[in-house]
Every structure is written in C-alpha cells, then in structure tokens.
Motif scaffolding. Structure first.
Motif, PDB file in Angstrom:
ATOM      1  N   UNK B 188       0.847  -1.196   0.000  1.00 59.34           N
ATOM      2  CA  UNK B 188       0.000   0.000   0.000  1.00 59.34           C
ATOM      3  C   UNK B 188       0.881   1.244   0.000  1.00 59.34           C
ATOM      4  N   UNK B 189       0.398   2.263  -0.650  1.00 55.74           N
ATOM      5  CA  UNK B 189       1.119   3.537  -0.672  1.00 55.74           C
ATOM      6  C   UNK B 189       0.228   4.646  -0.172  1.00 55.74           C
ATOM      7  N   UNK B 190       0.817   5.768   0.099  1.00 57.06           N
ATOM      8  CA  UNK B 190       0.053   6.897   0.633  1.00 57.06           C
ATOM      9  C   UNK B 190       0.307   8.122  -0.227  1.00 57.06           C
ATOM     10  N   UNK B 191      -0.783   8.739  -0.673  1.00 57.54           N
ATOM     11  CA  UNK B 191      -0.673   9.934  -1.517  1.00 57.54           C
ATOM     12  C   UNK B 191      -0.903  11.203  -0.721  1.00 57.54           C
ATOM     13  N   UNK B 192      -1.463  11.081   0.477  1.00 52.00           N
ATOM     14  CA  UNK B 192      -1.958  12.276   1.163  1.00 52.00           C
ATOM     15  C   UNK B 192      -0.790  13.105   1.679  1.00 52.00           C
ATOM     16  N   UNK B 205      -4.823   6.402  -0.033  1.00 54.32           N
ATOM     17  CA  UNK B 205      -4.164   5.102  -0.089  1.00 54.32           C
ATOM     18  C   UNK B 205      -4.293   4.509  -1.496  1.00 54.32           C
ATOM     19  N   UNK B 206      -3.218   4.033  -2.002  1.00 52.13           N
ATOM     20  CA  UNK B 206      -3.294   3.329  -3.288  1.00 52.13           C
ATOM     21  C   UNK B 206      -2.588   1.986  -3.144  1.00 52.13           C
ATOM     22  N   UNK B 207      -2.918   1.094  -4.052  1.00 51.97           N
ATOM     23  CA  UNK B 207      -2.373  -0.247  -3.944  1.00 51.97           C
ATOM     24  C   UNK B 207      -1.448  -0.503  -5.121  1.00 51.97           C
ATOM     25  N   UNK B 208      -0.377  -1.216  -4.841  1.00 52.22           N
ATOM     26  CA  UNK B 208       0.578  -1.547  -5.892  1.00 52.22           C
ATOM     27  C   UNK B 208       0.489  -3.044  -6.145  1.00 52.22           C
ATOM     28  N   UNK B 209       0.270  -3.396  -7.382  1.00 55.47           N
ATOM     29  CA  UNK B 209       0.229  -4.830  -7.709  1.00 55.47           C
ATOM     30  C   UNK B 209       1.174  -5.100  -8.861  1.00 55.47           C
ATOM     31  N   UNK B 235      -5.606   3.337  -7.914  1.00 50.62           N
ATOM     32  CA  UNK B 235      -5.926   4.579  -7.215  1.00 50.62           C
ATOM     33  C   UNK B 235      -7.416   4.572  -6.927  1.00 50.62           C
ATOM     34  N   UNK B 236      -7.820   5.035  -5.727  1.00 53.55           N
ATOM     35  CA  UNK B 236      -9.263   5.090  -5.434  1.00 53.55           C
ATOM     36  C   UNK B 236     -10.006   5.893  -6.495  1.00 53.55           C
ATOM     37  N   UNK B 237     -11.221   5.462  -6.743  1.00 55.60           N
ATOM     38  CA  UNK B 237     -11.934   6.050  -7.876  1.00 55.60           C
ATOM     39  C   UNK B 237     -12.183   7.544  -7.689  1.00 55.60           C
ATOM     40  N   UNK B 238     -12.307   8.011  -6.411  1.00 61.64           N
ATOM     41  CA  UNK B 238     -12.598   9.439  -6.232  1.00 61.64           C
ATOM     42  C   UNK B 238     -11.381  10.310  -6.510  1.00 61.64           C
ATOM     43  N   UNK B 287      -3.242  12.135  -9.105  1.00 58.51           N
ATOM     44  CA  UNK B 287      -4.132  11.797  -7.993  1.00 58.51           C
ATOM     45  C   UNK B 287      -3.788  12.619  -6.765  1.00 58.51           C
ATOM     46  N   UNK B 288      -2.501  12.854  -6.569  1.00 59.27           N
ATOM     47  CA  UNK B 288      -2.117  13.667  -5.407  1.00 59.27           C
ATOM     48  C   UNK B 288      -2.595  15.099  -5.577  1.00 59.27           C
TER      49      UNK B 288
END
Lengths: 229, 642
Positions: B188-192, B205-209, B235-238, B287-288
């Motif tokens: 998991x990563x953090x953009x905030x 929060x975004x996920x790396x796969x 990335x979250x849809x919002x 996204x950020x």
C-alpha cells in the motif's frame, strides 16, 4: 489641547496622581454625607463633560509577601498586576528593583511559601473606569485595602500616549489635568519622576508609582485605625 | 607381609583437555614446580590485613605466603581505645613493611629461594605457514570483491539491455518517490499530505500490484490496464482523473467577462480522465493533485461559511464566491471531472479565464498552513505549554500592552488572505489599465510609468513621469503606492493623496496633473523666453465648468508688453490659448473714424479683445514647441502705431 492624531504608539507614558481622600477630609471640610464614591463620581462626571469616552474597566492590584524569619529586618516582595498589561506580573522589592515576569510568577510565589508568606489584609486594589480622550487615557478608580471593601481613597492615572519622555510633555499633561483637577493635587505627584525625569518610559514606571501610592494608603490606614484596647 | 596386594594407581592426575575423534585423550600437562609457585604467588593478596602475621619478621616467608589464602576473619570488636584507629593503621603499615622485608630477603639472600624467569613457550615462527595463510585470506577477499563487481556489472548490463522493465526494479523506483508499506501480502502507498502537516480527512491510499505482462491474464476487476509497466497502481476512484482550482475575477453585472486573463493550467484538454496507459508516476501525481485541490477547496468553503463579512461569501456547489469590490467578485472553483454530466452543468457558456497568480498564491497559503501544522515552536521552558509562539512567550516579560496582545491573537484565515491579494490584484490591474489608456490617448505628451520590481502580493509601487518630448527638463513626477484597496499618491513636493479603488479617481487625478503640467511648463517657458508673468491661477472661477477638477490659467506679457498670451488648461476641456494685441488696431481705427471721442495717445495702449489661437493649425511637434514658436513670433512683432 491636542486632538487625536494618529494611532497608538507602542511606548506610552504615565503620570500618576492621587486624590488622597483621607487627607482631604482632614484638610478641607467636606460637606456632610459626601462619601468617597461620590467624589469618584464627581470626578468621572467632570471627565465625561470634557468629552472623554469610557473604553473599559481597569484594575491594579498589589499583594505583599514578607520574609518568614523574624530574626532579621523583614523584607517584602510586592506582586502587582496591571490590567493594561494583562500577561505580565510585576514583582517589586523594598529597594525598588522591579522584576517584569510572566503571569506564572504567581505560581512561583506559592512554591516558595517556606521563605515568603503572604501578608494578611495587605492586599490593595484600585478599580475604576478607563477613559479615552484623543491621545490621553484617564483612569479614575477607588482604592480598596485588605479584606474590607471600605473605601480608602481615589487614584487618578493620566497617560499621554505619543510621548516617551516625561520632561518633554509634563507641561502639556499638567495643563490637561488642570481641566478636571485642582492644581494643588497635580503638583503633589509622586517621587518617582523626580529622579528619572528624562528617562524613557517603561511599563514598570507606572507600577512603581502605583506601589508608592498604595504604600501611602496603607500608612494612612494604619494611622487612622483606632488604638487597640 | 602377606596379603592382598593393593595396587594403587592414581586416577587421572591431569585434566583432560580434549578427546580426539579416535578416542585418544589429550591431557593438560602438569605444572612444573616453578609454574605452580608462580601460580600460587599470584593468589597472594599482599594488601590484605593479615592479623596473624603481625610482629613476626620471620624468615619463613614462602611457607607463610602459601598459607595465607585462608584468611582468618578476625572478629573486630568495637574498640574503646581512643587511638584504636591509629593503631590498626600502624599495624597494617608494620605488616606490609615486614612482608616487604621478607620479600627483599628472599630475593637478596639466595639460600631461601632462587627466582627463575618463567619460561612461556613461544609459538614457533613459521614464515611459510604465514605466507600461505595470508595468501588464502587475500584470495577469499579478492573473490568476494570480484563476485560483487561481477554482479553489479551484470545487473547494469541487464538494466541497460532490459526492454521489458522488471517489477522489482519498478518497485524500487516507486519506493524512492512515494511512501509505501507492506500490509500482509499487499503493498500500500500513501498519496496524502498528512506527513507534510495536512489535516485533511481524505486518505490517499493506493495499492501496488504486479502486472502480468500478458493482457489476457488480467483479472476483470482491475480498473486500469497498463500495457508497458509490470507495476500497476490502483488509485481510489474518487481520486481518478484531473482536478484543478480555478481562480477567476468576474464582473458581476456583465456576466462572465473577466478582468484577468491567463491560460488554463492544463491548456491542452479540459479536465478529463487520464488515459489508462499513462505511466504510474504521472497517475500518482495527478491523484495527489486531486487531494491537494480538494483540501484547498474544502478549507476555503469552510472559511467562507465561518468568516463574517459585510457581504456574505457564497458557497454554491463546487464554487466559492466572495465579494471584492462593487460589481466585482472572486470566484474560486474546484474543477474535478469525476463525471461528465456534472462538469457540463458547472461550466456553461464560455470558459472563464483563470488567474494563475492567485492560484499560485493559494497553493502557497496551503503550504504555509501545512508548515505551521507540522512545525511547532519548542516550548520554553520545557515544562511550558506546547504551541505558544515565541512572541507570545515574551509578551509577559516584555510587558505587552492590551492592544499588542489583541493584535497578536488576530489571525487571518486563508480566504481573507486570498481576498486581500485578489483586491490588490484588481487595483493593480486597474491602475495599469488606466496608465496604459491615458498614455495611449494623450499623444501630445508622454506619460511614462516605471513599475518598481520590489513588490509583494499586497503592495506595489509605480512612478509616473509626465514629460513633453524635447522638453524633458520639465517634468511632473508622482509615485503611486498601490495597497490592498486604495492607492496612495505621493507627489513631488511630498504631499500625500489617498485615492480609493475606483479607477475613475485615478483617471481624474492624472488628467488634473496633465492640465497642471501644461500651465507649469508654459510658465517655465516664459521665464526662458523673457516673457513676464501677469497672473497665474490654479482655480479660475470664470468660463465653462469642468465636470471634475478645476481649470487653471496663466497670462503672460511679451518682453515689450504689447502682446499678452492667456492659456487656459482644464483636465477635460483641454488647453486653449488666446492672444491679445496692443494696441488693437481695429478698435482704435473705429474710434478715430467716429470722431465722437478724442483720444489721448496713452489710451492707445489699452488692451483689445483676446483672439483664440488654433493650436492645431500651428507649426510644432507638441504643445510646448508650438507655444515656444508662438512666443518667439510675438516677441519679435513691433507695435503698430499710427
């Protein structure tokens, strides 16, 4: 008389005067039934007639702490608060040295109870109204001593904000004060400015003058007390 | 003696050091006499208080020394002697001296004991063995180093050759730029901006796969399909798609006409979803940016509701309106195209212009807010309250007055700050427009404005010079200080004039200055040409009224006194020049012809009527040049006499 010009300057200058009511009672026959409160009101009315407006209330209080040991000469610390400097606490020694500290100094005095204890019935407080008139600030208050709420005297403070040196504006202030007080009172100022007439004003100057008057009030109160049976 | 023979064999006298694998025991060699003596001698503590050795300067030192270790713990009774302490000290000293004497005797007189140096077996130096060992160690070090170098070279070659990027390699790159953590099996990563001091609620929060390179292997649920990169970010849809904050200043009456014009932040396309095959770095940055813009807008919207103002701020949908000046408002909008239908309803008609400067300062304000959140001044002393500023801390000891303390508590919200900046921006733009317009309109003289490059977001300055071409020595100078909602004019002589934000006031002021400059320069010219100043009036009360301001006038007499020039200059009516001739030939001729009046010669010098000069028909580059020629012409004219 100067009209209001410009904003407040940071450094202000105070002259403190008192109308010691007890002395006047002794000196001049005052009409029967005229209390101290009435004197204050009369003075306030005169100031309002001048055109000054009430801005707020003011309080100056003084607590005295004495040394615990009885052996040597007792020494005192006077803790004063002035509502004009709400975040500050002034501590004055007998020698006249003044410490300007944060409000937490009060808490410190509680910590050193072992060495200095608060004197009972030694609290002096001056309360009254604060007037603004152009560049002048006038405070008229009554002095209350100890636990009793009895009236002990009148205290008047006049501040001329643009000036920082007393000697340069004393004439102007004297003239201004003459418009609502008799000359005899104005000339009987404290000893404070006699030595440092040319010094630059600092807030502790005000506090030292208050203390001088408070001490006078205390002395006169003691002398007026009926002898113990 | 008959009987059973008992053979006694000592058991292992020596300690077994080691049992080898074939059962052989290796013993510790028994100590030789000298070794055991030295070992025992080590055990002696010469400093101990040995009571039993007192006063015995014996010569049987070695025996005694061997007996010493079982030290007798004498029970000391608390002595009543006054010198007891001294006595024990003396006794101790005596003991030590006698022991020393014994040792000296033993050493000196050889018949007690012979001291022999203890021989310790030195390991035999084998140079050949050392050389081999060193060589071996060096070899192993060389192999480690060369292995490492080989691996590095290989990996670099691979990286250079790599056409299809490796997942781990990508992950490493991602890790160097973004905050990542591993939870269970997912990364998991953090953009905030929380680590930078933001207090915005939205988590980024975004996920790396890992992306299997075959497109057919994709799962159905995967939102984005990256074709190239083996690393995929969810990335979250919002937070998908592009967002930006649009700041614009609008005239309320005239619809969408804008004062400020600048390009959009994303000029190529309207905010829309970014293509799915964009690299992850750009997707994460976008996204950020969405989070950042949302935070800005939420903060502004909250303040717009909280902050009181004479005209309330409006929050409508994703727009914040606040009133700047009459007929002018600031509009801050969050443009985020999460769905197309909403976007189209937001922005009908022509696209409003975007003010990049204000948007940038808005970003700066948010960064400042973040900084303030994350960096607190340290408490001083350590036991004091946290978060008290240094200024507030010193307020007590420096005896700040009530007003100073009140000023300190006053803090400005972000919306108020941006409104102040916008106001300044409007006033500055208006000033710029007025100066440009006037210098374009008034071609007769030059209005040169010099903008000071030391300006802030709330204050700027411009110096204005008014000159005539060719006559630059005479100039009108004034400086304009442009504040938040007013303009302060400082004149050449130090006078200060305060103008409001209305552009018309500045316009009128400059026109008045121009009119005044005309009169001043004529007066200066007269001095040079030797003409005499008759009157000069800055507020004449005759003639047509000006809509704003006053008409000024000047009258000059020629060196001979036979010609008079009158100049009248008004801010709106312009400059008019009249000339009077003395004597007026026509009048005098008429009077002579009528014969009703007899004229003395002195009356012939009476001034006649003023005749208007058509300045546009005069020769000359500009007004001053024309006036110079006119004066030169009139000075040379002689008086016509009869």
């Amino acid at each position: 008389m100067p009209q209001s010009c410009g904003g407040r300057s940071l450094n202000t200058f105070n002259i403190l005067l008192t109308l010691l009511l007890l002395i006047r009672v002794l000196s001049y026959p005052v009409p029967e039934g005229k209390s101290g409160q009435q004197t204050v009101e009369a003075l306030q009315k005169q100031i309002e007639v001048l055109g000054a407006t009430v801005s707020s209330n003011f309080t100056v209080d003084c607590e005295t702490y004495g040394t615990y040991q009885q052996t040597s000469q007792p020494q005192h610390i006077n803790i004063l608060h002035n509502s004009e400097q709400p975040a500050t606490c002034f501590a004055v020694l007998d020698s006249g040295n003044c410490l300007v500290a944060d409000l937490q100094f009060d808490a410190l005095m509680n910590k050193i109870k072992m060495f200095y204890i608060q004197k009972k019935n030694a609290r002096v407080e001056a309360k009254g109204l604060r007037y603004e008139y152009g560049d002048f600030i006038i405070k008229v208050g009554s002095v209350v001593l100890g636990q009793s709420t009895s009236f002990k005297g009148v205290i008047v403070e006049v501040e001329y904000m643009p000036a920082v040196v007393v000697s340069e504006c004393f004439g102007l202030m004297r003239e201004f004060m003459f418009s609502f007080m008799p000359t005899s009172v104005i000339d009987a100022t404290t000893n404070h400015w006699k030595t440092k007439n040319d010094a630059i004003y600092a807030p502790q100057d005000t506090v030292l003058q208050y203390l001088e008057h408070f001490n006078n009030f205390r002395k006169s109160a003691v002398s007026m007390m009926p002898p113990m049976q | 003696m008959s009987g059973v023979q008992v053979s006694i064999e000592a058991l292992n006298e020596c300690q077994i050091q080691e049992v080898t694998l074939d059962g052989q025991e290796i013993y510790v060699q028994p100590l030789s006499m000298s070794d055991s003596l030295s070992k025992l001698a080590h055990k002696i503590d010469f400093h101990r208080d040995e009571c039993e050795t007192k006063g015995k300067p014996t010569s049987e030192g070695d025996k005694e020394e061997e007996e010493e270790p079982p030290a007798k713990n004498a029970v000391f009774q608390p002595s009543l002697w006054p010198w007891d302490n001294m006595r024990t000290k003396l006794k101790m000293a005596l003991t030590e001296t006698s022991v020393l004497l014994d040792v000296l005797k033993i050493v000196k007189e050889k018949h007690y004991m012979v001291l022999d140096s203890v021989s310790i077996d030195q390991p035999e130096a084998k140079p050949g063995f050392f050389a081999v060992a060193k060589k071996r160690a060096l070899n192993s070090a060389v192999s480690i180093l060369s292995n490492g170098a080989e691996r590095l070279r290989k990996s670099q070659e691979q990286a250079a050759k790599r056409t299809t990027p490796n997942f781990h390699y990508e992950l490493l790159k991602l890790r160097s730029k973004w905050r990542l953590k591993k939870v269970g099996t997912t990364i998991l990563g953090d953009l905030s901006f929380k680590s930078a001091g933001s207090r915005f609620w939205q988590s980024g929060t975004f996920e790396v796969t890992k992306n299997d390179l075959m497109p057919s292997d994709f799962k159905e649920g995967a939102p984005a399909h990256t074709v190239r990169s083996p690393l995929q970010v969810h990335i979250p849809s919002e937070l998908e798609s592009v967002a930006y904050i649009q700041v614009s200043i609008r005239h309320t009456q005239e619809g969408c006409e804008d004062l400020a014009s600048a390009d959009l932040q994303l000029p190529n396309s309207l905010p829309g979803s970014i293509p799915s095959d964009t690299p992850w770095q750009r997707r994460l940055e976008t996204a950020q940016n969405v989070i950042f813009c949302k935070e800005v807008f939420v903060q502004l919207a909250r303040e717009a509701v909280q902050v009181k103002s004479p005209l309330p701020h409006l929050v409508i949908g994703n727009q914040v309106f606040s009133h700047l000046f009459p007929g002018m408002q600031l509009c801050i909008a969050l443009c985020h195209s999460i769905d197309k239908s909403r976007q189209s309803s937001i922005r009908p008609g022509p696209k409003p212009d975007h003010n990049q400067v204000l948007e940038h300062s808005l970003h700066q304000l948010v960064r400042e807010l973040h900084f303030k959140n994350s960096y607190h001044p340290m408490p001083h002393p350590v036991s004091a309250l946290l978060g008290v500023s240094k200024k507030r801390r010193n307020a007590g000891p420096q005896a700040f007055s009530r007003t100073e303390l009140l000023d300190m508590t006053h803090s400005e919200s972000m919306l108020e700050q941006i409104i102040r900046q916008a106001r300044h921006f409007v006033v500055r733009t208006r000033t710029l427009d007025i100066l440009d317009k006037l210098s374009e309109e008034i071609t007769d003289l030059q209005i040169a404005s010099h903008w000071c490059n030391l300006s802030s977001a709330l204050e700027s300055m411009v110096k204005v010079n008014i000159t005539f071409n060719g006559y630059e020595t005479f100039k009108a100078l004034f400086a304009l200080h442009i504040c938040v909602d007013k303009i302060r004019v400082v004149m050449k002589d130090g006078r200060v004039i305060n103008l409001s934000y209305e552009p018309q006031e500045l316009n009128d002021f400059i026109l008045t200055q121009v009119a005044h400059h005309h009169i001043c320069i004529v007066q200066a010219l007269a001095k040079l040409m030797g003409w005499q100043l008759l009157t000069s009036n800055s507020h004449i009360g005759v003639g047509e009224m000006e809509p704003v301001g006053n008409v000024q006038s000047i009258m000059l007499a020629s060196p001979l006194g036979n010609r008079v020039i009158a100049v009248r200059s008004g801010p709106f009516s312009g400059v008019h020049v009249h000339v009077q001739k003395t004597p007026d030939v026509d009048t005098i001729r008429e009077l002579h012809e009528s014969k009703h009046v007899s004229l003395a010669e002195k009356w012939e010098m009476l001034g006649g009527p003023f005749h208007k000069v058509h300045l546009d028909k005069l020769e000359g580059r500009n007004f001053v040049n024309k006036m110079e020629l006119l004066m030169a012409c009139l000075s040379s004219e002689r008086t016509d006499t009869f």
